[in-house]
Design a protein around this motif. Structure first.
Motif, PDB file in Angstrom:
ATOM      1  N   LEU A  85       0.753  -1.045   0.034  1.00 44.18           N
ATOM      2  CA  LEU A  85      -0.143  -0.086   0.007  1.00 44.18           C
ATOM      3  C   LEU A  85       0.865   1.486   0.107  1.00 44.18           C
ATOM      4  O   LEU A  85       0.455   2.345  -0.333  1.00 44.18           O
ATOM      5  N   ASN A  86       2.205   1.291   0.132  1.00 43.73           N
ATOM      6  CA  ASN A  86       2.964   2.145   0.013  1.00 43.73           C
ATOM      7  C   ASN A  86       3.588   2.708  -1.144  1.00 43.73           C
ATOM      8  O   ASN A  86       4.221   3.579  -1.357  1.00 43.73           O
ATOM      9  N   VAL A  87       3.295   1.594  -2.199  1.00 45.87           N
ATOM     10  CA  VAL A  87       3.810   1.833  -3.529  1.00 45.87           C
ATOM     11  C   VAL A  87       2.787   2.269  -4.398  1.00 45.87           C
ATOM     12  O   VAL A  87       1.912   1.694  -4.627  1.00 45.87           O
ATOM     13  N   ARG A  88       3.185   3.467  -5.059  1.00 43.01           N
ATOM     14  CA  ARG A  88       2.307   3.978  -5.889  1.00 43.01           C
ATOM     15  C   ARG A  88       3.160   4.147  -7.284  1.00 43.01           C
ATOM     16  O   ARG A  88       4.419   4.166  -7.137  1.00 43.01           O
ATOM     17  N   PRO A  89       2.333   4.459  -8.270  1.00 40.94           N
ATOM     18  CA  PRO A  89       3.346   4.346  -9.543  1.00 40.94           C
ATOM     19  C   PRO A  89       4.226   5.458  -9.558  1.00 40.94           C
ATOM     20  O   PRO A  89       3.925   6.637  -9.454  1.00 40.94           O
ATOM     21  N   ASN A  90       5.420   5.405  -9.581  1.00 39.60           N
ATOM     22  CA  ASN A  90       6.404   6.310  -9.532  1.00 39.60           C
ATOM     23  C   ASN A  90       6.593   7.425  -8.289  1.00 39.60           C
ATOM     24  O   ASN A  90       7.393   8.325  -8.502  1.00 39.60           O
ATOM     25  N   ARG A  91       6.086   6.728  -7.343  1.00 42.39           N
ATOM     26  CA  ARG A  91       6.083   7.564  -6.050  1.00 42.39           C
ATOM     27  C   ARG A  91       5.767   6.885  -4.730  1.00 42.39           C
ATOM     28  O   ARG A  91       5.169   5.739  -4.813  1.00 42.39           O
ATOM     29  N   LEU A  92       6.223   7.122  -3.721  1.00 42.46           N
ATOM     30  CA  LEU A  92       6.102   6.494  -2.374  1.00 42.46           C
ATOM     31  C   LEU A  92       4.895   7.215  -1.838  1.00 42.46           C
ATOM     32  O   LEU A  92       4.856   8.377  -1.591  1.00 42.46           O
ATOM     33  N   TYR A  93       3.973   6.344  -1.058  1.00 42.10           N
ATOM     34  CA  TYR A  93       3.028   6.947  -0.034  1.00 42.10           C
ATOM     35  C   TYR A  93       3.390   6.411   1.213  1.00 42.10           C
ATOM     36  O   TYR A  93       3.343   5.299   1.696  1.00 42.10           O
ATOM     37  N   LEU A  94       3.708   7.456   2.179  1.00 42.80           N
ATOM     38  CA  LEU A  94       4.467   7.227   3.335  1.00 42.80           C
ATOM     39  C   LEU A  94       3.333   7.242   4.322  1.00 42.80           C
ATOM     40  O   LEU A  94       3.789   7.118   5.757  1.00 42.80           O
ATOM     41  N   GLY A  95       2.240   7.277   4.261  1.00 42.57           N
ATOM     42  CA  GLY A  95       0.947   7.177   5.245  1.00 42.57           C
ATOM     43  C   GLY A  95       0.746   5.585   5.410  1.00 42.57           C
ATOM     44  O   GLY A  95       1.292   4.797   4.559  1.00 42.57           O
ATOM     45  N   GLU A  96       0.447   5.268   6.715  1.00 46.21           N
ATOM     46  CA  GLU A  96       0.035   4.088   6.992  1.00 46.21           C
ATOM     47  C   GLU A  96       1.393   3.214   6.946  1.00 46.21           C
ATOM     48  O   GLU A  96       1.346   1.917   6.608  1.00 46.21           O
ATOM     49  N   LEU A  97       2.554   3.769   7.316  1.00 44.07           N
ATOM     50  CA  LEU A  97       3.859   2.778   7.530  1.00 44.07           C
ATOM     51  C   LEU A  97       3.717   2.056   8.800  1.00 44.07           C
ATOM     52  O   LEU A  97       3.173   2.418   9.459  1.00 44.07           O
ATOM     53  N   VAL A  98       4.282   0.820   8.589  1.00 40.17           N
ATOM     54  CA  VAL A  98       4.436   0.085   9.768  1.00 40.17           C
ATOM     55  C   VAL A  98       5.990   0.175  10.108  1.00 40.17           C
ATOM     56  O   VAL A  98       6.698   0.613   9.404  1.00 40.17           O
ATOM     57  N   ARG A  99       6.155   0.216  11.403  1.00 36.22           N
ATOM     58  CA  ARG A  99       7.512   0.232  11.805  1.00 36.22           C
ATOM     59  C   ARG A  99       7.955  -1.171  12.321  1.00 36.22           C
ATOM     60  O   ARG A  99       7.186  -1.799  13.281  1.00 36.22           O
TER      61      ARG A  99
END
Length: 192
Positions: free
Chosen positions: A68-82
């Motif tokens: 869910l953090n992988v978008r076409p040619n950009r990162l989505y940094l919301g909802e990251l797990v640690r």
């Protein structure tokens, strides 16, 4: 309007990946060579797949990318797990660095982005991560993987399976025409 812009971008990307100059319409692939991702990437692997949740922490730790953090040619940094520092060290093989390429395996297989400079420590969970070799730029590979040229190959590799999935072996078989690095840099600037 947005759909027209998206279509124009798709057409531009397809032209660039087959060597057509978008301004003149002429094709020039001088210095290009046919290859595969297996030959061009220094490595292609999968991130943490065995009990990744056992490494999760609420605070601190290292961010870990998921599909869910992988978008076409950009990162989505919301909802990251640690994941914990210990989990990160135990899974050092999937630690990401600037220039790496990350690709979704399941659900929307082939959707890809690259890791930009200065993002800090990252790991990844159940996504394919690739490290570019000397003759390809990670950002160029990301744009290529999201293009119609690569999407058609992925559809064929999947062979009509009901479950949309891309494995490492299939990723390695994707064909790419490799232009000189200066062309790759120009293509990335145009697509950005």
């Amino acid at each position: 309007f947005c759909s027209q812009l998206h279509e124009a971008t798709e057409a531009l990307a397809e032209a660039l990946f087959v060597g057509i100059d978008p301004q003149t319409g002429s094709k020039n692939t001088t210095g290009w060579r046919p290859s595969s991702l297996d030959a061009e990437m220094a490595s292609i692997q999968v991130g943490i797949v065995v009990k990744p949740a056992s490494y999760y922490v609420e605070t601190g730790g290292i961010p870990a990318l998921r599909s869910l953090n992988v978008r076409p040619n950009r990162l989505y940094l919301g909802e990251l797990v640690r994941i914990s520092e210990v989990g990160h060290k135990l899974n050092a093989k999937s630690a990401l660095r600037a220039g790496d390429v990350v690709t979704i395996r399941t659900g929307e297989p082939g959707k890809t982005t690259f890791i930009p400079e200065g993002i800090g420590q990252l790991n990844c969970i159940d996504i394919i991560f690739s490290r570019p070799g000397a003759n390809v730029r990670g950002e160029y590979v990301s744009f290529f993987m999201n293009s119609r040229v690569a999407k058609r190959q992925i559809a064929v590799l999947q062979g009509g399976l009901a479950q949309q999935h891309l494995n490492v072996g299939e990723m390695k078989r994707i064909k790419i025409s490799v232009p000189p690095l200066a062309y790759q840099d120009r293509a990335v600037r145009m697509l950005n």
